[in-house]
Write a protein that holds these residues in place. Structure first.
Motif, short mmCIF file in Angstrom:
data_model
loop_
_atom_site.label_atom_id
_atom_site.label_comp_id
_atom_site.label_asym_id
_atom_site.label_seq_id
_atom_site.Cartn_x
_atom_site.Cartn_y
_atom_site.Cartn_z
N GLY A 1 0.78 -1.23 0.00
CA GLY A 1 0.00 0.00 0.00
C GLY A 1 0.81 1.27 0.00
N HIS B 1 -4.43 6.68 3.45
CA HIS B 1 -3.19 5.90 3.51
C HIS B 1 -2.50 6.00 4.88
CE1 HIS B 1 -3.58 5.37 -0.81
NE2 HIS B 1 -3.61 6.67 -0.97
N ASN C 1 -3.81 -0.17 -2.87
CA ASN C 1 -4.85 0.81 -3.13
C ASN C 1 -4.78 1.26 -4.59
OD1 ASN C 1 -5.95 1.09 -0.33
ND2 ASN C 1 -3.83 1.68 0.09
N CYS D 1 -8.14 -3.41 -0.60
CA CYS D 1 -7.83 -2.00 -0.38
C CYS D 1 -8.04 -1.64 1.09
CB CYS D 1 -8.67 -1.10 -1.28
SG CYS D 1 -10.44 -1.20 -0.96
N ASP D 2 -7.40 -0.57 1.52
CA ASP D 2 -7.58 -0.11 2.90
C ASP D 2 -9.03 0.29 3.14
OD1 ASP D 2 -4.87 -0.42 3.12
OD2 ASP D 2 -4.41 1.74 3.17
N ASN E 1 -2.55 -6.50 -0.36
CA ASN E 1 -3.11 -5.22 0.09
C ASN E 1 -2.52 -4.10 -0.77
OD1 ASN E 1 -2.10 -2.85 2.41
ND2 ASN E 1 -4.23 -3.03 1.82
N ALA F 1 -3.35 -0.25 8.50
CA ALA F 1 -4.58 -0.29 7.70
C ALA F 1 -4.57 -1.51 6.78
CB ALA F 1 -4.73 0.99 6.89
N GLY F 2 -3.41 -1.82 6.22
CA GLY F 2 -3.30 -3.00 5.38
C GLY F 2 -3.48 -4.28 6.18
N ALA G 1 -7.15 -4.70 6.77
CA ALA G 1 -7.80 -5.24 5.56
C ALA G 1 -7.56 -6.74 5.45
CB ALA G 1 -7.28 -4.51 4.32
#
Length: 206
Positions: free
Chosen positions: A11, A73, A52, A67-68, A50, A78-79, A82
């Motif tokens: 990401g 970002h 974006n 995607c997150d 993962n 965040a990844g 996910a």
């Protein structure tokens, strides 16, 4: 019984490489991200990516693209979230995360992370490198993450937590230490100089 799936964290924005998907850089006869996929697929039975942006740019990898779910970002956590949400849908108990720009990570990464996680009350572990001087430094994008903690992580992100170790320290994560005296297995490609170094390492690293 525990079942882990793999998530490749791609990401980042690759600003030091001039932007774009640095995972597409050639490394030997294939690409950087294909090296990562090969290493991880030998250790887990299912993998997702993962990333974006437009997921179709990864169609050739034949992997689910996650995607997150957190905007702007906010970083690796965040990844990981996910990945945990995807793993929950797969009835998996854990996620093993790796970075998309680190082509030589250990072939026993998952096994050693699982062992280290047994020392954590939460069943959580991070990888670390140890130099010939004995210095140890953590590798926070390489971890073993319990799906049971996904709502806790979602809450932490909502509260502004961004640093991986800030969250993992709260849960007393175990640590799997890997030898880095000959080379750091978590060496990652951030710059054109790193890319040249990785090219030179192909075929010399098991």
């Amino acid at each position: 019984m525990n079942r882990a799936v793999g998530v490749i964290l791609a990401g980042g924005l690759a600003t030091r490489m001039g932007g774009g998907d640095k995972g597409r850089l050639p490394i030997g006869k294939t690409s950087l991200i294909e090296h990562v996929v090969s290493r991880l697929s030998s250790q887990t039975d299912s993998i997702a990516l993962n990333a974006n942006g437009d997921p179709k740019r990864f169609d050739d990898l034949n992997l689910p693209v996650l995607c997150d779910s957190v905007p702007d970002h906010p970083g690796p956590l965040a990844g990981i979230l996910a990945g945990l949400d995807w793993a929950f849908q797969q009835d998996a108990t854990h996620v093993v995360s790796v970075a998309a720009d680190t082509p030589f990570f250990p072939i026993d990464l998952v096994l050693q992370l699982q062992r280290a996680a047994q020392k954590s009350p939460a069943g959580l572990a991070l990888a670390a490198s140890q130099s010939e001087t004995g210095k140890v430094w953590r590798q926070p994008t390489f971890g073993y993450w319990p799906v049971a903690l996904r709502e806790d992580l979602r809450s932490a992100l909502g509260q502004g937590v961004r640093k991986v170790v800030q969250w993992t320290d709260q849960h007393q994560a175990g640590q799997a230490v890997f030898d880095a005296t000959v080379y750091d297995p978590f060496f990652n490609v951030n710059t054109p100089e790193d890319h040249a170094k990785a090219q030179a390492m192909v075929g010399k690293v098991s």
